[in-house]
Scaffold this motif. Structure first.
Motif: not given
Length: 225
Positions: A134-163
Motif C-alpha cells: 500500500r505504501r509503495a502504491r502511494f509512492e507511485q501514484r503521489h511521488p511528491v506527497a510521498s517525498s513530503v511524508v518521508g521528509a516529515i518522518a525523518i524530521a520527527i525522528l531527528l527531533v526525537a533523537l536530539a531529545g
C-alpha cells in the motif's frame, strides 16, 4: 569475516518447515504480518514461487516453541505455498542461487532481500494487501506527497533523537564528579506531559512509516524505540 560469521549463525537457526499451507493474508493482519514473494528457477529450470511470512506478534512463547520444533515461528519460508523452513528473526533462508535475508525492528521490517551468490541483491515483492505494498502504491501514484511524508518522518525522528541525546547528557552531568569538571547540563526546554506523549506517538508513527518502505537507520529509527 563478521558478515560471513553472522550469516552462518543465522543459517544455523533455520529449522525444517512443517509442511503447512500458506495462510491467506487478512486485512486485520495489516500491522501484525508481512508477506513477500520471489520467483526463482529450480534445479530442473522449473519455476518456483517462494514466500516469506513474517509474524510480528510472535511472543517469547512462540519463539521458544520454534526452538523446540513446535508452534509458529516469527518467520517462515514457503515454496509453492508449502512451508519448507522457519526461523527466529533475524533470519537467513537458503534458496536456489543465494539466500533471503530478513530482519525486523520494533516497528516493522528493516530488511527483506534476495542476495545472490555473486553478491547482487533483489527486493522481494510484497503482498498486494500488505502495508508495504500500500505504501509503495502511494509512492507511485503521489511521488511528491510521498517525498513530503518521508521528509516529515525523518524530521520527527531527528527531533526525537536530539531529545534522547540531551536527556542522556543531562543524566551524565548529574554525576557529581562529572559536574565538577564540565558543569551540569539542563534541558533547554521542559516539555509538558502532553507534548512528551505527542512526540513519542509521532516518533512511533514516523518509524512505522519508514518501516513500510524498509528504510532503517540504526541510530535514527532506534530513537523512537
Amino acid at each position: 569475516m563478521v558478515k560471513k560469521f553472522k550469516r552462518q549463525w543465522q543459517l544455523g537457526k533455520v529449522r525444517s518447515g512443517d509442511g503447512s499451507a500458506l495462510a491467506e493474508f487478512r486485512l486485520w493482519q495489516l500491522f501484525a504480518r508481512s508477506l513477500f514473494f520471489l520467483e526463482l528457477p529450480g534445479p530442473a529450470q522449473d519455476r518456483h514461487l517462494f514466500a516469506v511470512d513474517v509474524r510480528f506478534m510472535a511472543d517469547a512463547k512462540s519463539r521458544k516453541q520454534h526452538e523446540n520444533g513446535e508452534g509458529k515461528s516469527p518467520a517462515a519460508l514457503y515454496r509453492d505455498g508449502v512451508q519448507v523452513a522457519r526461523s527466529n528473526l533475524p533470519a537467513t533462508f537458503p534458496v536456489p542461487g543465494g539466500v533471503i535475508e530478513v530482519a525486523a525492528s520494533s516497528f516493522g521490517l528493516k530488511r527483506m532481500r534476495f542476495v545472490r551468490e555473486d553478491g547482487t541483491e533483489e527486493a522481494l515483492r510484497p503482498h498486494p494487501r500488505s502495508q508495504e505494498a500500500r505504501r509503495a502504491r502511494f509512492e507511485q501514484r503521489h511521488p511528491v506527497a510521498s517525498s513530503v511524508v518521508g521528509a516529515i518522518a525523518i524530521a520527527i525522528l531527528l527531533v526525537a533523537l536530539a531529545g534522547v541525546i540531551m536527556e542522556g547528557i543531562e543524566a551524565i552531568t548529574k554525576v557529581p564528579v562529572i559536574a565538577e569538571h564540565v558543569g551540569r547540563f539542563t534541558m533547554p526546554i521542559d516539555l509538558p506531559l502532553w507534548a512528551t506523549i505527542a512526540l513519542v506517538i509521532a516518533g512511533v508513527v514516523a518509524a512505522t512509516e519508514r518501516a513500510t518502505r524498509l528504510k532503517y537507520h540504526w541510530l535514527l529509527d532506534a530513537a523512537a524505540s
